[in-house]
Structure formats: C-alpha cells, structure tokens
Design a protein around this motif. Structure first.
Motif, PDB file in Angstrom:
ATOM      1  N   GLY A   1     -21.474 -39.343  -6.409  1.00  0.00           N
ATOM      2  CA  GLY A   1     -22.042 -39.167  -5.073  1.00  0.00           C
ATOM      3  C   GLY A   1     -23.324 -38.353  -5.131  1.00  0.00           C
ATOM      4  N   ALA A   2     -23.586 -37.559  -4.096  1.00  0.00           N
ATOM      5  CA  ALA A   2     -24.849 -36.827  -4.017  1.00  0.00           C
ATOM      6  C   ALA A   2     -25.048 -35.944  -5.248  1.00  0.00           C
ATOM      7  CB  ALA A   2     -24.885 -35.993  -2.737  1.00  0.00           C
ATOM      8  N   ILE A  53     -18.655 -42.583 -13.210  1.00  0.00           N
ATOM      9  CA  ILE A  53     -17.461 -43.186 -12.612  1.00  0.00           C
ATOM     10  C   ILE A  53     -17.650 -43.151 -11.106  1.00  0.00           C
ATOM     11  CG2 ILE A  53     -14.971 -42.951 -12.265  1.00  0.00           C
ATOM     12  CD1 ILE A  53     -14.760 -42.026 -15.131  1.00  0.00           C
ATOM     13  N   ALA A  54     -17.605 -44.326 -10.519  1.00  0.00           N
ATOM     14  CA  ALA A  54     -17.820 -44.467  -9.078  1.00  0.00           C
ATOM     15  C   ALA A  54     -16.875 -45.549  -8.583  1.00  0.00           C
ATOM     16  CB  ALA A  54     -19.276 -44.831  -8.794  1.00  0.00           C
ATOM     17  N   ARG A  55     -16.950 -45.843  -7.287  1.00  0.00           N
ATOM     18  CA  ARG A  55     -16.016 -46.848  -6.763  1.00  0.00           C
ATOM     19  C   ARG A  55     -16.658 -47.607  -5.609  1.00  0.00           C
ATOM     20  NH1 ARG A  55     -11.871 -42.422  -3.975  1.00  0.00           N
ATOM     21  NH2 ARG A  55     -13.386 -41.717  -2.457  1.00  0.00           N
ATOM     22  N   GLY A  56     -15.983 -48.676  -5.220  1.00  0.00           N
ATOM     23  CA  GLY A  56     -16.394 -49.433  -4.037  1.00  0.00           C
ATOM     24  C   GLY A  56     -17.790 -50.023  -4.153  1.00  0.00           C
ATOM     25  N   GLU A  57     -18.443 -50.102  -3.019  1.00  0.00           N
ATOM     26  CA  GLU A  57     -19.772 -50.734  -2.956  1.00  0.00           C
ATOM     27  C   GLU A  57     -20.806 -49.935  -3.748  1.00  0.00           C
ATOM     28  OE1 GLU A  57     -23.076 -52.392   0.234  1.00  0.00           O
ATOM     29  OE2 GLU A  57     -21.288 -51.382   1.023  1.00  0.00           O
ATOM     30  N   HIS A  58     -20.611 -48.603  -3.799  1.00  0.00           N
ATOM     31  CA  HIS A  58     -21.522 -47.762  -4.587  1.00  0.00           C
ATOM     32  C   HIS A  58     -21.510 -48.208  -6.051  1.00  0.00           C
ATOM     33  CE1 HIS A  58     -23.952 -44.298  -5.451  1.00  0.00           C
ATOM     34  NE2 HIS A  58     -22.996 -43.596  -6.047  1.00  0.00           N
ATOM     35  N   LEU A  59     -20.320 -48.386  -6.612  1.00  0.00           N
ATOM     36  CA  LEU A  59     -20.198 -48.847  -8.006  1.00  0.00           C
ATOM     37  C   LEU A  59     -20.800 -50.249  -8.171  1.00  0.00           C
ATOM     38  CD1 LEU A  59     -19.135 -48.609 -10.921  1.00  0.00           C
ATOM     39  CD2 LEU A  59     -16.963 -49.557 -10.097  1.00  0.00           C
ATOM     40  N   LEU A 110     -27.395 -27.543  -5.241  1.00  0.00           N
ATOM     41  CA  LEU A 110     -28.107 -28.787  -5.494  1.00  0.00           C
ATOM     42  C   LEU A 110     -28.174 -29.574  -4.188  1.00  0.00           C
ATOM     43  CD1 LEU A 110     -27.330 -31.181  -8.516  1.00  0.00           C
ATOM     44  CD2 LEU A 110     -28.186 -31.956  -6.326  1.00  0.00           C
ATOM     45  N   PRO A 111     -29.251 -29.389  -3.424  1.00  0.00           N
ATOM     46  CA  PRO A 111     -29.361 -30.099  -2.142  1.00  0.00           C
ATOM     47  C   PRO A 111     -29.618 -31.591  -2.382  1.00  0.00           C
ATOM     48  CG  PRO A 111     -30.996 -28.312  -2.352  1.00  0.00           C
ATOM     49  CD  PRO A 111     -30.421 -28.548  -3.709  1.00  0.00           C
ATOM     50  N   ALA A 112     -28.687 -32.414  -1.940  1.00  0.00           N
ATOM     51  CA  ALA A 112     -28.806 -33.854  -2.177  1.00  0.00           C
ATOM     52  C   ALA A 112     -28.011 -34.596  -1.116  1.00  0.00           C
ATOM     53  CB  ALA A 112     -28.274 -34.210  -3.568  1.00  0.00           C
ATOM     54  N   THR A 113     -28.337 -35.869  -0.929  1.00  0.00           N
ATOM     55  CA  THR A 113     -27.552 -36.694   0.000  1.00  0.00           C
ATOM     56  C   THR A 113     -27.186 -38.016  -0.660  1.00  0.00           C
ATOM     57  OG1 THR A 113     -29.578 -37.567   0.995  1.00  0.00           O
ATOM     58  CG2 THR A 113     -28.517 -35.763   2.150  1.00  0.00           C
ATOM     59  N   HIS A 114     -26.079 -38.549  -0.213  1.00  0.00           N
ATOM     60  CA  HIS A 114     -25.641 -39.890  -0.625  1.00  0.00           C
ATOM     61  C   HIS A 114     -25.069 -40.545   0.625  1.00  0.00           C
ATOM     62  CE1 HIS A 114     -23.526 -43.233  -2.286  1.00  0.00           C
ATOM     63  NE2 HIS A 114     -22.338 -42.680  -2.155  1.00  0.00           N
ATOM     64  N   LEU A 115     -25.909 -41.340   1.295  1.00  0.00           N
ATOM     65  CA  LEU A 115     -25.489 -41.991   2.534  1.00  0.00           C
ATOM     66  C   LEU A 115     -25.539 -43.509   2.432  1.00  0.00           C
ATOM     67  CD1 LEU A 115     -27.340 -39.541   4.965  1.00  0.00           C
ATOM     68  CD2 LEU A 115     -24.871 -39.672   4.618  1.00  0.00           C
ATOM     69  N   VAL A 116     -26.264 -44.020   1.426  1.00  0.00           N
ATOM     70  CA  VAL A 116     -26.418 -45.463   1.234  1.00  0.00           C
ATOM     71  C   VAL A 116     -25.838 -45.831  -0.129  1.00  0.00           C
ATOM     72  CG1 VAL A 116     -28.095 -47.343   1.000  1.00  0.00           C
ATOM     73  CG2 VAL A 116     -28.530 -45.456   2.609  1.00  0.00           C
ATOM     74  N   PRO A 117     -24.951 -46.827  -0.199  1.00  0.00           N
ATOM     75  CA  PRO A 117     -24.389 -47.213  -1.499  1.00  0.00           C
ATOM     76  C   PRO A 117     -25.484 -47.534  -2.515  1.00  0.00           C
ATOM     77  CG  PRO A 117     -23.216 -48.336   0.264  1.00  0.00           C
ATOM     78  CD  PRO A 117     -24.389 -47.643   0.905  1.00  0.00           C
ATOM     79  N   GLY A 118     -25.286 -47.044  -3.752  1.00  0.00           N
ATOM     80  CA  GLY A 118     -26.231 -47.326  -4.825  1.00  0.00           C
ATOM     81  C   GLY A 118     -27.388 -46.358  -4.918  1.00  0.00           C
ATOM     82  N   THR A 119     -27.515 -45.448  -3.937  1.00  0.00           N
ATOM     83  CA  THR A 119     -28.665 -44.538  -3.883  1.00  0.00           C
ATOM     84  C   THR A 119     -28.214 -43.091  -3.713  1.00  0.00           C
ATOM     85  OG1 THR A 119     -30.034 -46.252  -2.856  1.00  0.00           O
ATOM     86  CG2 THR A 119     -30.801 -43.983  -2.617  1.00  0.00           C
ATOM     87  N   VAL A 120     -28.852 -42.177  -4.450  1.00  0.00           N
ATOM     88  CA  VAL A 120     -28.682 -40.747  -4.192  1.00  0.00           C
ATOM     89  C   VAL A 120     -30.065 -40.143  -3.998  1.00  0.00           C
ATOM     90  CG1 VAL A 120     -26.473 -40.482  -5.389  1.00  0.00           C
ATOM     91  CG2 VAL A 120     -28.607 -40.208  -6.682  1.00  0.00           C
TER      92      VAL A 120
END
Length: 309
Positions: free
Chosen positions: A14-15, A34-40, A131-141
C-alpha cells in the motif's frame, strides 16, 4: 544471516510498503511485493506506478498474492507493511512459508505488531515509519515528501541493534530515505503512537469546533497512560529534532492520513484500534481514564459502519 545483500519481501504494498518497495527496487535491491486484488493485478500487468516529486516511475519488481509465491532464501528480509489489524493474517501466511530464521521488520503504526510477530519469528525488528504517502488508486502509490521520501529508523525488538539493522538502514539510505539503527526503537514508536492518535482527531471529527482542545486532550491522555505504564518514550523535542526539515510536502500530493485513506477506500477494517485504541487499552490496564481516545475510537468505527469515509 549471511553477509550477502538482503533480498526484500515487502508484505503489503500500500502507501508505505509501495513507496519503500519502489525506492529500494530503483536503488538496485532485489524486491518482491506481496499485494492483493486489483492492486496486485495492475502491478503484475503494468508494474507499480511510483508517483514522486521527480515524476512517476514504473517499478517492475516481482509481485505475488501471498508468501507462497516468494523464492525464500537465507538472505530474505521481510518488511511487514500491512495495517495492524491485518497482521495476524499476514503472520499465518508467513509462518506457513517463510523459514523460521527469517528477519521480520514491522514497518507499521502502533506498538502491538512486534509482540505478535515475535511469537512466530525470533528475529523481529521494529521500524518507526515517518513516510507521508497515499494509495487510493489500484496500481499506484504516491510519495508525498520530496526529495527525502521518509524517515525509517529501525532496531531489534524488544531492544538493541545488530548487523541486520545496519544493513537494512544502509540499503534504505541508498534508496533515498533517512534511516538509522536505534537500540531504543520502541520508545520512538510510542511517540509515533501518540502523534498518530492526535492526527486521527481531525480525520474522524473533522467538523468539531473543539478540535484543537481535543487534540491536546488525546495527547495528554497518551502521555499519562505511558507514564502510568512505565513505558519509555522519546520526548516531542527529540522527535521534532529527528524530523528536522527532512519531510517536505509536495503541494500537488496532498491527501488524507492513513486512517482517512482506509475510511475513503471503504476497507473492511481500520487501524484505529491500534492507535487511539492502544491508548485506551493501556489506560484500562493501568487505571488511567482516556475518554477522548475512546471517543475517537468509537467515532472511527461509526464512520466505517455508515460508509461516511
């Protein structure tokens, strides 16, 4: 552990995990996420998109849905970066597939994960993640700080440092992070626990006119609980000195904190029980009232239940 360069498994991309994985991979470390779902699915199809102040990079690291898909070796180090409420599931997967001597680094908020990991893996490490970060869209951090993406200090759990800490810190520095080995790492994580709980006030009660008062009370309750529990914690001044001006916000990469991201993604669980909820638990164990942290914990669950993210 041999003296070869660590090979990293980033468990939870994730982020935080995604930003760490992307920077390590770019710097030449061997990385599996290691990730899951649409992100993976997107990572497998297109690589992980790492959005930084220097542009967006495509990270073509190995990726798998579970620990079963990892080529384990004596050089493998796991950086565990799932949310605290997902730790037990990740641990049962790791215990089934990772060699028992595998070092596990908890790059997570809260202070409860290390103890759970230590039940299964003797070589358990704690990492304080700034570590300021976001993960809101699958495949992108999205990395929200530039040029230094984050501060990632680590140490052995429950205390001490060793060669592995130094190796990991060296790799993280090569990847652009500020990182050092610290023998008292949990004292830093307890300070981060309080700042996470304070940060969650605005996330779960954004319209409360008393917000500044509430933030102060969340902090005071946290300090009182740690004092009653006899838990060592670094001071706010030490924490401020460590941060210095290393974390510089990218104006174009604003976004909610990690609890806010979970609420906005409508995830099945949230980490608040290991943030404000940890302060509540310690208060109950040591006879210290924590009414404002209880309110934050309950309000976060109410928002999750009503889908008000």
């Amino acid at each position: 552990m041999s003296h070869h360069a660590p090979r990293y498994v980033i468990y939870g991309a994730g982020a935080v995990g995604g930003v760490i994985a992307g920077h390590l991979h770019r710097a030449g470390s061997e990385v599996t996420v290691i990730a899951r779902g649409e992100h993976l699915e997107r990572i497998l199809a297109n690589g992980l998109l790492l959005d930084t102040g220097a542009g967006t990079q495509v990270i073509k690291a190995a990726a798998a849905p579970s620990a079963a898909g990892v080529a384990w070796s004596d050089e493998t180090v796991v950086i565990l970066s799932v949310k605290s409420h997902q730790t037990l599931g990740a641990l049962s997967d790791l215990a089934a597939h990772a060699p028992p001597g595998t070092p596990i680094v908890c790059a997570q908020n809260g202070v409860a994960n290390e103890r759970e990991v230590l039940r299964h893996f003797a070589h358990t490490y704690a990492m304080t993640v700034m570590l300021p970060a976001t993960h809101l869209v699958p495949g992108t951090v999205v990395c929200k700080s530039h040029p230094t993406p984050g501060i990632l200090d680590l140490g052995r759990y429950p205390n001490g440092t060793d060669d592995l800490c130094e190796s990991v810190a060296r790799d993280l520095r090569a990847a652009g992070f500020a990182a050092q080995a610290r023998p008292d790492i949990m004292a830093w994580k307890y300070r981060k626990l309080i700042s996470n709980a304070v940060g969650d006030v605005a996330t779960v009660l954004p319209d409360d006119p008393e917000i500044e008062t509430l933030r102060g009370r969340v902090r005071d309750e946290g300090e009182a609980v740690l004092a009653a529990a006899g838990v060592p914690v670094v001071s706010q001044a030490q924490d401020r000195e460590r941060r210095g001006d290393l974390l510089r916000s990218r104006a174009e990469a604003r976004g909610p904190n990690s609890l806010g991201q979970s609420l906005s993604r409508g995830t099945s669980g949230i980490e608040v029980d290991y943030r404000a909820g940890e302060i509540v638990l310690l208060g109950r164990l040591h006879g210290v009232p924590t009414p404002v942290n209880e309110r934050i914990q309950r309000a976060a669950h109410a928002r999750l239940a009503t889908g008000a993210g």
